[in-house]
Every structure is written in structure tokens, then in C-alpha cells.
Design a protein around this motif. Structure first.
Motif, PDB file in Angstrom:
ATOM      1  N   GLY A 142       0.817  -1.204   0.000  1.00  0.00           N
ATOM      2  CA  GLY A 142       0.000   0.000   0.000  1.00  0.00           C
ATOM      3  C   GLY A 142       0.848   1.250   0.000  1.00  0.00           C
ATOM      4  O   GLY A 142       2.057   1.201  -0.201  1.00  0.00           O
TER       5      GLY A 142
ATOM      6  N   LYS B 172       0.426   6.699   4.022  1.00  0.00           N
ATOM      7  CA  LYS B 172      -0.210   8.011   3.939  1.00  0.00           C
ATOM      8  C   LYS B 172       0.324   8.963   5.008  1.00  0.00           C
ATOM      9  O   LYS B 172       0.615  10.103   4.721  1.00  0.00           O
ATOM     10  CB  LYS B 172      -1.718   7.879   4.136  1.00  0.00           C
TER      11      LYS B 172
ATOM     12  N   GLU C  33      -2.656   3.220   3.251  1.00  0.00           N
ATOM     13  CA  GLU C  33      -3.802   3.141   2.341  1.00  0.00           C
ATOM     14  C   GLU C  33      -3.590   1.951   1.413  1.00  0.00           C
ATOM     15  O   GLU C  33      -2.578   1.863   0.723  1.00  0.00           O
ATOM     16  CB  GLU C  33      -3.935   4.425   1.521  1.00  0.00           C
TER      17      GLU C  33
ATOM     18  N   MET D  97      -5.961  -0.747  -1.179  1.00  0.00           N
ATOM     19  CA  MET D  97      -7.241  -1.070  -1.807  1.00  0.00           C
ATOM     20  C   MET D  97      -8.306  -0.028  -1.465  1.00  0.00           C
ATOM     21  O   MET D  97      -9.399  -0.362  -1.022  1.00  0.00           O
ATOM     22  CB  MET D  97      -7.697  -2.477  -1.407  1.00  0.00           C
ATOM     23  N   LYS D  98      -7.945   1.260  -1.578  1.00  0.00           N
ATOM     24  CA  LYS D  98      -8.853   2.387  -1.351  1.00  0.00           C
ATOM     25  C   LYS D  98      -9.350   2.511   0.091  1.00  0.00           C
ATOM     26  O   LYS D  98     -10.276   3.244   0.373  1.00  0.00           O
ATOM     27  CB  LYS D  98     -10.064   2.314  -2.297  1.00  0.00           C
ATOM     28  N   MET D  99      -8.733   1.765   1.004  1.00  0.00           N
ATOM     29  CA  MET D  99      -9.108   1.866   2.415  1.00  0.00           C
ATOM     30  C   MET D  99      -7.904   2.296   3.232  1.00  0.00           C
ATOM     31  O   MET D  99      -6.783   1.913   2.933  1.00  0.00           O
ATOM     32  CB  MET D  99      -9.616   0.523   2.944  1.00  0.00           C
ATOM     33  N   GLU D 100      -8.162   3.100   4.272  1.00  0.00           N
ATOM     34  CA  GLU D 100      -7.078   3.500   5.156  1.00  0.00           C
ATOM     35  C   GLU D 100      -7.054   2.580   6.369  1.00  0.00           C
ATOM     36  O   GLU D 100      -8.073   2.338   7.000  1.00  0.00           O
ATOM     37  CB  GLU D 100      -7.254   4.961   5.598  1.00  0.00           C
TER      38      GLU D 100
ATOM     39  N   LYS E  55       5.323   4.108  -1.432  1.00  0.00           N
ATOM     40  CA  LYS E  55       4.634   2.829  -1.676  1.00  0.00           C
ATOM     41  C   LYS E  55       5.467   1.729  -1.027  1.00  0.00           C
ATOM     42  O   LYS E  55       6.683   1.678  -1.214  1.00  0.00           O
ATOM     43  CB  LYS E  55       4.526   2.575  -3.173  1.00  0.00           C
TER      44      LYS E  55
END
Length: 83
Positions: free
Chosen positions: A21, A24, A44, A46-49, A70
Motif C-alpha cells: 500500500g 499516507k 492506504e 485497496m482504497k481503504m485506510e 509505496k
């Protein structure tokens, strides 16, 4: 700070990315304190934090990655020396 019953090398907690991920946010600073259950970093994936939390309180020994990086699953993010 007594060392009774603590072996060298055993009082260390490594916060690792549970999955690939983007790092962030870091919620700690190197050399700074961290409490048990405190948020250490936000990943972050798969679009989730996902908030990564310390299991034990202590002092942040090392921050291995910068915000906005990343990371691969299992990557070392933060090392904490237990209090």
C-alpha cells in the motif's frame, strides 16, 4: 528503568505493513514516545485506510519509510523500543 527479566533484543516491536500500500501518514517521530494502542502509521491499501497501532508503549527507535512511499506487504515501517 529497571532491566529485571528483560533480555537484550526482546524489548523491540516492529511495525510492518500488513499488505502492499501507500504510507499516507506517520503519527510518530523518531526518538518520540508512543503509547500502547497508539496509532503509529496510516497505510492506504485497496482504497481503504488502515491505522497501524503499537502493541506496547515505548520510544520510537527508527522510522524506516517516509510518508508518501509505496511499500510492499511485510515492509518494515517503524521500530519501537518497549518501555
Amino acid at each position: 528503568a529497571g532491566h529485571a527479566g528483560v533480555r537484550a533484543g526482546s524489548a523491540r516491536e516492529e511495525i510492518r505493513a500488513p499488505m502492499p500500500g501507500l504510507l499516507k501518514r506517520l503519527h510518530v517521530t523518531e526518538g518520540g514516545p508512543v503509547g500502547a494502542g497508539d496509532a503509529v502509521a496510516t497505510l492506504e491499501a485497496m482504497k481503504m485506510e488502515n491505522e497501524l497501532r503499537a502493541v506496547h508503549g515505548g520510544t520510537v527507535m527508527q522510522i524506516a519509510v517516509a510518508e508518501g512511499t509505496k511499500v510492499e506487504g511485510g515492509a518494515l515501517l517503524v521500530v519501537i523500543r518497549s518501555a
